[in-house]
Design an enzyme around this catalytic site. Structure first.
Site, PDB file in Angstrom:
ATOM      1  N   HIS A 159     -27.539  13.045  30.512  1.00  0.00           N
ATOM      2  CA  HIS A 159     -25.851  12.639  30.062  1.00  0.00           C
ATOM      3  C   HIS A 159     -25.629  11.376  29.519  1.00  0.00           C
ATOM      4  O   HIS A 159     -26.348  10.265  29.590  1.00  0.00           O
ATOM      5  CB  HIS A 159     -24.982  12.974  30.885  1.00  0.00           C
ATOM      6  N   HIS A 200     -23.513   8.661  30.067  1.00  0.00           N
ATOM      7  CA  HIS A 200     -22.907   7.726  30.813  1.00  0.00           C
ATOM      8  C   HIS A 200     -23.966   6.508  30.532  1.00  0.00           C
ATOM      9  O   HIS A 200     -25.180   6.703  30.542  1.00  0.00           O
ATOM     10  CB  HIS A 200     -22.769   7.904  32.431  1.00  0.00           C
ATOM     11  N   ASP A 206     -25.133   4.146  32.300  1.00  0.00           N
ATOM     12  CA  ASP A 206     -26.458   3.820  33.423  1.00  0.00           C
ATOM     13  C   ASP A 206     -27.404   4.968  33.409  1.00  0.00           C
ATOM     14  O   ASP A 206     -28.322   4.846  33.884  1.00  0.00           O
ATOM     15  CB  ASP A 206     -25.729   3.972  34.747  1.00  0.00           C
ATOM     16  N   HIS A 207     -27.284   5.902  32.281  1.00  0.00           N
ATOM     17  CA  HIS A 207     -28.457   6.830  31.927  1.00  0.00           C
ATOM     18  C   HIS A 207     -29.152   6.676  30.478  1.00  0.00           C
ATOM     19  O   HIS A 207     -30.026   7.265  30.187  1.00  0.00           O
ATOM     20  CB  HIS A 207     -27.733   8.181  32.043  1.00  0.00           C
ATOM     21  N   HIS A 260     -20.871  18.054  35.668  1.00  0.00           N
ATOM     22  CA  HIS A 260     -20.360  16.532  35.623  1.00  0.00           C
ATOM     23  C   HIS A 260     -19.276  16.314  34.927  1.00  0.00           C
ATOM     24  O   HIS A 260     -18.912  15.537  34.490  1.00  0.00           O
ATOM     25  CB  HIS A 260     -21.638  15.543  35.006  1.00  0.00           C
ATOM     26  N   ASP A 292     -26.467  13.774  37.205  1.00  0.00           N
ATOM     27  CA  ASP A 292     -25.157  13.584  37.879  1.00  0.00           C
ATOM     28  C   ASP A 292     -24.281  14.830  37.786  1.00  0.00           C
ATOM     29  O   ASP A 292     -24.237  15.272  36.831  1.00  0.00           O
ATOM     30  CB  ASP A 292     -24.407  12.490  37.212  1.00  0.00           C
ATOM     31  N   HIS A 329     -29.346   7.436  43.111  1.00  0.00           N
ATOM     32  CA  HIS A 329     -28.014   7.312  42.573  1.00  0.00           C
ATOM     33  C   HIS A 329     -26.825   7.167  43.540  1.00  0.00           C
ATOM     34  O   HIS A 329     -25.790   7.720  43.640  1.00  0.00           O
ATOM     35  CB  HIS A 329     -27.331   8.301  41.686  1.00  0.00           C
TER      36      HIS A 329
HETATM   37 ZN   LIG Z   1     -22.664  10.141  35.092  1.00  0.00          ZN
END
Ligand SMILES: [Zn+2]
Length: 244
Positions: A29, A31, A33-34, A122, A145, A202
């Protein structure tokens, strides 16, 4: 490689991975941090001599759009003299967007590798997916997530390893648990899906010591899972059969 947040390129090099032989990056996805290290990974791979575009598989939506455009800010001169003989003029990505649903769909099939993906929950992040990676007889499910939902249940069924995000329900807000999974709910999922090993990742809040890590394991255990539960650190390897 599943996801490409900050420092992934550095960690891949520290792990002695050959970036030019990377089969694909699977994005869960949008975000940061991904996805934030995707351009860095593609550029590092290019400088290392890769002659083909970096293959990126991502759900239709902001993460696939990000992948398509993440190298656009670099003009050609940014790569002047950096290419090896036989490679292209500049790094490139080959992005394969796919439509996701809670029922798993095959997104990659290559020799011994079979990768399926399913939509996870999510919300409000759309689209968000998890993956199930099958190599010969072994299967690893990765949640991305998500709260525990039908999509991740479908991916996790009888997996040898389930890698799932986990939050401590006594340490985070109800708002955080509306779009992420408590360790307890992940333990219940691992039990009902009969997975071989549960890997918690995570982790929120981030554990500061072994007692904190133990608290994640204890909460997951309270969900009913009786198999091995791990909270690995960066660069740890889980070997076939389960030893870390
Ligand atoms: Zn996320």
């Amino acid at each position: 490689l599943v996801d490409c947040g900050r420092s992934v390129t550095q960690r891949a090099l520290e792990a002695d991975l050959d970036l030019s032989s990377l089969l694909a990056v699977l994005i869960t996805h949008h975000h940061s941090d991904h996805v934030s290290d995707l351009a860095s990974l593609a550029i590092t791979r290019f400088i290392g001599g890769a002659s083909t575009p970096l293959r990126v598989i991502a759900p239709l939506g902001p993460s696939s759009r990000f992948a398509v455009s993440c190298l656009n800010g670099y003009e050609d001169q940014a790569f002047y003299s950096q290419r090896k003989a036989g490679s292209s003029e500049r790094p490139a990505l080959d992005v394969e967007p796919f439509a996701s649903s809670p029922e798993p769909v095959v997104v990659l099939s290559d020799g011994h590798w079979l990768v399926q993906s399913a939509a996870v929950d999510h919300h409000p992040m759309e689209a968000a997916v998890g993956y199930r990676i099958q190599i010969d007889d072994a299967a690893v499910a990765v949640s991305g997530d998500t709260v525990v939902c039908d999509g991740v249940r479908n991916l996790a069924r009888h997996a040898d390893i389930l890698v799932h995000e986990a939050l401590r329900s006594d340490q985070v807000s109800a708002a955080a648990l509306a779009w992420n999974a408590s360790a307890r709910s992940v333990g219940a999922l691992a039990e009902s899906a009969r997975v071989g090993h549960l890997v918690l990742t995570h982790l929120l809040p981030p554990p500061a010591n072994e007692a904190d890590e133990r608290a994640f394991v204890d909460e997951a255990r309270s969900g009913g899972y009786e198999g091995p539960i791990l909270t690995p650190s960066d660069l740890d390897r889980l070997r076939p059969g389960g030893s870390a």
